[in-house]
Design an enzyme around this catalytic site. Structure first.
Site, PDB file in Angstrom:
ATOM      1  NE  ARG A 195       2.273  14.901   6.598  1.00 36.42           N
ATOM      2  CZ  ARG A 195       3.070  15.841   6.112  1.00 36.42           C
ATOM      3  NH1 ARG A 195       3.487  15.778   4.867  1.00 36.42           N
ATOM      4  NH2 ARG A 195       3.443  16.867   6.845  1.00 36.42           N
ATOM      5  CE  LYS A 206     -14.099  21.235  38.682  1.00 35.70           C
ATOM      6  NZ  LYS A 206     -14.822  22.343  38.167  1.00 35.70           N
ATOM      7  CE  LYS A 236       5.694   5.436  11.246  1.00 35.89           C
ATOM      8  NZ  LYS A 236       4.506   6.093  10.728  1.00 35.89           N
ATOM      9  CB  SER A 285      -1.157   9.671  15.868  1.00 32.89           C
ATOM     10  OG  SER A 285      -0.373   8.650  15.355  1.00 32.89           O
ATOM     11  CG  LEU A 297      10.081  -5.219   3.219  1.00 30.92           C
ATOM     12  CD1 LEU A 297      11.472  -5.769   3.435  1.00 30.92           C
ATOM     13  CD2 LEU A 297       9.252  -6.144   2.341  1.00 30.92           C
ATOM     14  CB  THR A 325       6.777   1.389  10.936  1.00 26.84           C
ATOM     15  OG1 THR A 325       6.461   2.531  10.155  1.00 26.84           O
ATOM     16  CG2 THR A 325       6.663   1.728  12.420  1.00 26.84           C
ATOM     17  CD  GLN A 382      -3.143   0.334   2.173  1.00 27.83           C
ATOM     18  OE1 GLN A 382      -2.779  -0.258   3.196  1.00 27.83           O
ATOM     19  NE2 GLN A 382      -4.314   0.888   2.063  1.00 27.83           N
ATOM     20  CG  ASN A 422       3.221   5.546  14.074  1.00 32.16           C
ATOM     21  OD1 ASN A 422       3.381   6.664  13.602  1.00 32.16           O
ATOM     22  ND2 ASN A 422       3.136   4.469  13.332  1.00 32.16           N
ATOM     23  CE1 TYR A 423       1.820   5.203  24.308  1.00 34.55           C
ATOM     24  CE2 TYR A 423       2.385   7.532  24.362  1.00 34.55           C
ATOM     25  CZ  TYR A 423       1.841   6.422  24.964  1.00 34.55           C
ATOM     26  OH  TYR A 423       1.297   6.535  26.205  1.00 34.55           O
TER      27      TYR A 423
HETATM   28  P1  NAD Z   1       1.569  -3.754   2.991  1.00 32.98           P
HETATM   29  O1  NAD Z   1       1.276  -5.003   3.735  1.00 32.98           O
HETATM   30  O2  NAD Z   1       0.511  -3.155   2.127  1.00 32.98           O
HETATM   31  O3  NAD Z   1       2.840  -3.994   2.043  1.00 32.98           O
HETATM   32  C1  NAD Z   1       3.938  -4.778   2.382  1.00 32.98           C
HETATM   33  C2  NAD Z   1       4.501  -5.385   1.094  1.00 32.98           C
HETATM   34  O4  NAD Z   1       5.662  -6.133   1.413  1.00 32.98           O
HETATM   35  C3  NAD Z   1       3.511  -6.345   0.416  1.00 32.98           C
HETATM   36  O5  NAD Z   1       3.386  -6.008  -0.959  1.00 32.98           O
HETATM   37  C4  NAD Z   1       4.173  -7.701   0.606  1.00 32.98           C
HETATM   38  O6  NAD Z   1       3.901  -8.602  -0.458  1.00 32.98           O
HETATM   39  C5  NAD Z   1       5.630  -7.305   0.639  1.00 32.98           C
HETATM   40  N1  NAD Z   1       6.485  -8.311   1.235  1.00 32.98           N
HETATM   41  C6  NAD Z   1       6.263  -9.051   2.354  1.00 32.98           C
HETATM   42  N2  NAD Z   1       7.298  -9.895   2.559  1.00 32.98           N
HETATM   43  C7  NAD Z   1       8.179  -9.658   1.572  1.00 32.98           C
HETATM   44  C8  NAD Z   1       9.441 -10.212   1.250  1.00 32.98           C
HETATM   45  N3  NAD Z   1      10.003 -11.167   1.998  1.00 32.98           N
HETATM   46  N4  NAD Z   1      10.070  -9.749   0.157  1.00 32.98           N
HETATM   47  C9  NAD Z   1       9.520  -8.786  -0.599  1.00 32.98           C
HETATM   48  N5  NAD Z   1       8.327  -8.227  -0.361  1.00 32.98           N
HETATM   49  C10 NAD Z   1       7.672  -8.670   0.722  1.00 32.98           C
HETATM   50  O7  NAD Z   1       2.078  -2.704   4.067  1.00 32.98           O
HETATM   51  P2  NAD Z   1       2.206  -1.111   3.897  1.00 32.98           P
HETATM   52  O8  NAD Z   1       0.934  -0.472   4.356  1.00 32.98           O
HETATM   53  O9  NAD Z   1       2.760  -0.795   2.556  1.00 32.98           O
HETATM   54  O10 NAD Z   1       3.299  -0.817   5.016  1.00 32.98           O
HETATM   55  C11 NAD Z   1       4.697  -0.981   4.786  1.00 32.98           C
HETATM   56  C12 NAD Z   1       5.438  -0.362   5.959  1.00 32.98           C
HETATM   57  O11 NAD Z   1       5.111   1.020   6.042  1.00 32.98           O
HETATM   58  C13 NAD Z   1       5.075  -0.976   7.317  1.00 32.98           C
HETATM   59  O12 NAD Z   1       6.232  -1.091   8.092  1.00 32.98           O
HETATM   60  C14 NAD Z   1       4.086   0.031   7.891  1.00 32.98           C
HETATM   61  O13 NAD Z   1       4.055  -0.008   9.306  1.00 32.98           O
HETATM   62  C15 NAD Z   1       4.652   1.333   7.351  1.00 32.98           C
HETATM   63  N6  NAD Z   1       3.688   2.454   7.245  1.00 32.98           N
HETATM   64  C16 NAD Z   1       2.430   2.242   6.778  1.00 32.98           C
HETATM   65  C17 NAD Z   1       1.561   3.333   6.661  1.00 32.98           C
HETATM   66  C18 NAD Z   1       0.151   3.151   6.106  1.00 32.98           C
HETATM   67  O14 NAD Z   1      -0.633   4.123   6.178  1.00 32.98           O
HETATM   68  N7  NAD Z   1      -0.187   1.996   5.519  1.00 32.98           N
HETATM   69  C19 NAD Z   1       1.970   4.623   7.011  1.00 32.98           C
HETATM   70  C20 NAD Z   1       3.279   4.802   7.460  1.00 32.98           C
HETATM   71  C21 NAD Z   1       4.133   3.708   7.557  1.00 32.98           C
END
Ligand code: NAD
Length: 297
Positions: free
Chosen positions: A123, A240, A171, A178, A65, A96, A11, A175-176
């Site tokens: 974000r 209070k 970070k 928010s 990841l 993260t 995502q 996150n803690y």
């Molecule tokens: P997600 O699950 O949508 O994407 C993770 C991707 O990693 C997937 O496409 C998955 O197939 C891939 N993946 C998993 N194992 C793998 C491997 N061994 N080799 C290659 N690819 C692999 O997650 P996301 O929402 O994209 O989040 C990614 C990171 O960003 C996380 O650490 C999350 O905490 C952080 N984050 C997310 C948001 C949010 O709003 N979604 C915001 C800030 C930070």
């Protein structure tokens, strides 16, 4: 323009990689989800067959990841990034993960002669699509300067957090706050509805006070952060009011776990003899209770 290996096209990673392509960079992408890879290939990226393949001839490798175990496997596992990464390349972990995992990865990378920094993002995926992420850069000045053109494609703001390992710590604290605030806000919204108030009315009021604006930029700068605990609004009165709200919630059967825990922090602050101090004294009380040097008597 740079050659970048990008690993993790979920995502967040998918729009971030796309914005790097739009910025004119050459991308080689890897994900265990073939569909995610093909989506980026259709936008001009080359497909890598493994993390090691994504790292070949790349000036930068970006990982995005879900967790630290995966980041470690992708870097040091079989066909991992470290098996082909150039010693002059820069690895940027934007996931993260637990800061202790970041420390351990950075230590191992450095020991093997590689350069690594972290740059987790603030974000949401909607901001990732628009290239408006907030980037918390944890690296040396040189690493951040080098990565800045990439950050400018993916985000609208980069904050230098002061060194490797510090970006991920900022970070996690961000996150803690928010995430906990989301729970506290849910309590307030539920109580609003349960006692029959119009949500729009309550939101209008709360958006104009520290309830909606937070304390960092409203109540704290002029008081506790300025070393002044003379009361604008006393701890006793805050205690209070929290008690009244909890009682009201109790009458309409709304549980308030965050509010109840907060009330006890005010109880402890009061018990420490700070009842007639400004309500921002909860910060000083918690600091001192945590063993930090007192700043205000
Ligand atoms: P997600 O699950 O949508 O994407 C993770 C991707 O990693 C997937 O496409 C998955 O197939 C891939 N993946 C998993 N194992 C793998 C491997 N061994 N080799 C290659 N690819 C692999 O997650 P996301 O929402 O994209 O989040 C990614 C990171 O960003 C996380 O650490 C999350 O905490 C952080 N984050 C997310 C948001 C949010 O709003 N979604 C915001 C800030 C930070």
């Amino acid at each position: 323009m740079s050659t970048i290996g990008f690993i993790g096209l979920g995502q967040m990673g998918s729009p971030m990689a796309l914005n790097l392509i739009k910025g004119g960079h050459t991308l080689k992408v890897f994900d265990i989800n073939e569909e995610a890879v093909q989506h980026l290939v259709a936008q001009g990226a080359a497909a890598a067959s493994s993390p090691a393949d994504a790292a070949i001839d790349s000036e930068f490798v970006v990982t995005m990841l879900p967790n630290g175990t995966l980041v470690k496997n992708v870097i040091f596992g079989e066909n991992g990034v470290a098996s082909t990464l150039d010693k002059n390349a820069l690895l940027i972990d934007m996931s993260t993960i637990h800061p202790l995992e970041t420390d351990s990865l950075a230590k191992e990378m450095t020991a093997k002669g590689f350069s690594m920094m972290e740059a987790p993002v603030g974000r949401t995926s909607e901001h990732a699509v628009k290239g408006e992420l907030l980037i918390m850069a944890g690296g040396t000045k040189e690493q951040i300067e080098r990565a800045q053109p990439l950050f400018d494609c993916m985000g609208s703001e980069t904050v230098d957090c002061g060194g490797v390992g510090k970006g991920i710590r900022v970070k996690i604290i961000n996150n803690y706050m928010s995430i906990a605030l989301n729970a506290l806000s849910a309590e307030a919204a539920t109580l609003t509805e349960a006692i029959g108030l119009e949500w729009e009315t309550a939101m209008k009021v709360m958006s104009g006070t520290p309830a909606g604006k937070g304390h960092f930029t409203t109540t704290w700068p002029g008081k506790v952060l300025a070393g002044d605990l003379s009361p604008v609004f006393m701890v006793d009165l805050a205690h209070k009011d929290l008690g009244i709200a909890l009682d009201l919630a109790n009458q309409v059967n709304v549980p308030m776990p965050c509010g109840a825990a907060s009330r006890e922090l005010y109880s402890m602050t009061r018990a420490a003899g700070r009842g007639r101090q400004d309500w921002t004294a909860v910060l000083e009380h918690l600091r001192v209770t945590s063993g930090l040097e007192p700043k205000i008597q």
